[in-house]
Design a protein around this motif. Structure first.
Motif, short mmCIF file in Angstrom:
data_model
loop_
_atom_site.label_atom_id
_atom_site.label_comp_id
_atom_site.label_asym_id
_atom_site.label_seq_id
_atom_site.Cartn_x
_atom_site.Cartn_y
_atom_site.Cartn_z
N GLN A 1 -6.36 2.17 -7.63
CA GLN A 1 -5.96 3.37 -7.22
C GLN A 1 -7.25 4.23 -7.20
O GLN A 1 -8.00 4.08 -8.26
CB GLN A 1 -4.92 4.14 -8.22
N GLN A 2 -7.77 4.81 -6.19
CA GLN A 2 -8.77 5.63 -6.10
C GLN A 2 -8.65 6.93 -6.79
O GLN A 2 -7.64 7.54 -6.63
CB GLN A 2 -9.35 5.92 -4.92
N THR A 3 -9.33 7.17 -7.97
CA THR A 3 -9.42 8.44 -8.62
C THR A 3 -9.87 9.40 -8.21
O THR A 3 -9.56 10.66 -8.47
CB THR A 3 -9.35 7.99 -10.19
N ARG B 1 -2.30 3.89 -3.02
CA ARG B 1 -2.57 2.86 -4.13
C ARG B 1 -2.38 1.32 -3.50
O ARG B 1 -1.28 1.25 -2.77
CB ARG B 1 -1.59 3.21 -4.94
N SER B 2 -3.19 0.64 -3.50
CA SER B 2 -3.11 -1.01 -2.98
C SER B 2 -2.51 -1.87 -4.18
O SER B 2 -2.91 -1.70 -5.18
CB SER B 2 -4.55 -1.21 -2.49
N TYR B 3 -1.82 -2.49 -3.74
CA TYR B 3 -1.05 -3.56 -4.72
C TYR B 3 -1.57 -4.99 -4.26
O TYR B 3 -1.55 -5.38 -3.05
CB TYR B 3 0.63 -3.58 -4.50
N LYS C 1 1.26 5.34 -0.70
CA LYS C 1 0.86 6.80 -0.66
C LYS C 1 1.64 7.36 -2.10
O LYS C 1 2.83 7.35 -2.16
CB LYS C 1 1.11 7.80 0.38
N ILE C 2 0.92 7.90 -3.06
CA ILE C 2 1.20 8.15 -4.28
C ILE C 2 1.40 9.86 -4.33
O ILE C 2 0.37 10.40 -4.02
CB ILE C 2 0.46 7.63 -5.53
N ASP D 1 0.93 -1.23 0.05
CA ASP D 1 0.01 0.04 -0.02
C ASP D 1 0.98 1.05 -0.14
O ASP D 1 1.93 1.25 0.69
CB ASP D 1 -0.90 0.10 1.26
N SER E 1 -1.66 12.43 -5.45
CA SER E 1 -2.86 11.71 -5.44
C SER E 1 -3.53 11.97 -4.03
O SER E 1 -2.60 11.65 -3.09
CB SER E 1 -2.83 10.17 -5.83
#
Length: 275
Positions: free
Chosen positions: A170-172, A151-153, A143-144, A141, A147
DNA sequence: AGCCTTTGACCAGCG
DNA sequence: TCGCTGGTCAAAGGC
């Protein structure tokens, strides 16, 4: 000539009303089936096989109506929002897609790693990123930058059996009440654990599994656990993939016996919509 | 016991 | 080469 816009609008409205009415009828039939299931206790009858196609059809009708009402997009123009961004292994085109190459595949900011040669990936923009029929295990997980959302992997649960499938969620946006996610899939599943039929499979459905094991452990996503009502009520043009996700969710609700709340709201919404 | 998520550390690509 | 950043690993803890 000058009267054309008004005539188009009326025709669109009529088409939308037809679609909503059809969806309403289908869901009413579904309600009857569900009530029958309730009376029978639900054990013996494979009700999902009857109900699921009806639900799917109804949701697609409503989707078409929403699109017509909102933007005048015709039924034939509605597509899934899946985009293939690269495929180095050419053979398999089995997944539903709009095949357009994305030259921005690298990274949003032009930084970061490149995808390995031989890996294929595709993007699915969806409001329900966790119900795709496979079982995933989260491994990271991040932080991008740029954004608001982490982001979760995820990798396939069956990686130890050689399945190299991965996905990145990735929540957009959460401009509306229901958030939207970009899901990037990398590599195809080589395992054979997809739940192709809903809950008639001996395995638990992926969505059930996620409800019990996954999303409940994701505080930043938990509050967004969707309902049929939420998804319909957001008023966006849902693609077929979303309608499919929604029908999966509906089936899960039926499995767990808590479908009445969502169906009740959905029907009320339809009545308001049609009138 | 086994599988999961979380999370900090580490690795590697890019400017 | 260095710093930034995304992707992955792996230990720890939870269910």
């Amino acid at each position: 000539m000058s009267s054309m816009p008004m005539r188009n609008l009326n025709r669109d409205q009529e088409a939308a009303i037809r679609e909503v009415g059809r969806g309403y009828d289908i869901i009413k039939q579904l309600q009857g089936l569900l009530q029958l299931k309730s009376r029978k206790g639900g054990e013996a009858i494979p009700m999902h096989e009857l109900a699921e196609p009806l639900f799917r059809e109804a949701l697609q009708s409503l989707n078409h109506a929403l699109c017509i009402m909102r933007s005048g997009v015709s039924k034939a123009e509605i597509k899934s929002e899946i985009v293939v961004i690269e495929s180095d292994s050419p053979a398999d085109s089995s997944h539903e897609s709009v095949t357009s190459y994305d030259s921005n595949q690298r990274l949003e900011n032009g930084r970061g790693k490149r995808r390995r040669v031989g890996e294929s990936s595709w993007i699915n923009n969806t409001s329900m990123p966790y119900d795709d029929g496979y079982q995933w295990r989260k491994y990271g997980d991040k932080k991008i930058s740029g954004s608001d959302f982490p982001r979760s992997y995820f990798r396939c649960t069956y990686k130890d059996q050689g399945c190299q499938a991965k996905k990145l969620v990735q929540q957009t946006s959460n401009k509306s009440d229901v958030p939207f996610f970009r899901v990037t899939y990398t590599n195809k599943h080589t395992c054979n654990f997809q739940n192709t039929s809903l809950s008639s499979s001996p395995q638990p459905s992926a969505f059930t599994s996620i409800q019990h094991n996954g999303i409940n452990h994701m505080p930043h996503l938990q509050e967004y656990k969707p309902s049929a009502y939420q998804l319909l009520n957001q008023g966006s043009c849902l693609g077929d993939a979303h309608a499919n996700n929604l029908s999966n969710f509906a089936s899960t609700c039926m499995d767990e016996g808590n479908w009445e709340w969502d169906l009740d709201f959905l029907l009320k919404d339809l009545v308001g919509f049609a009138s």
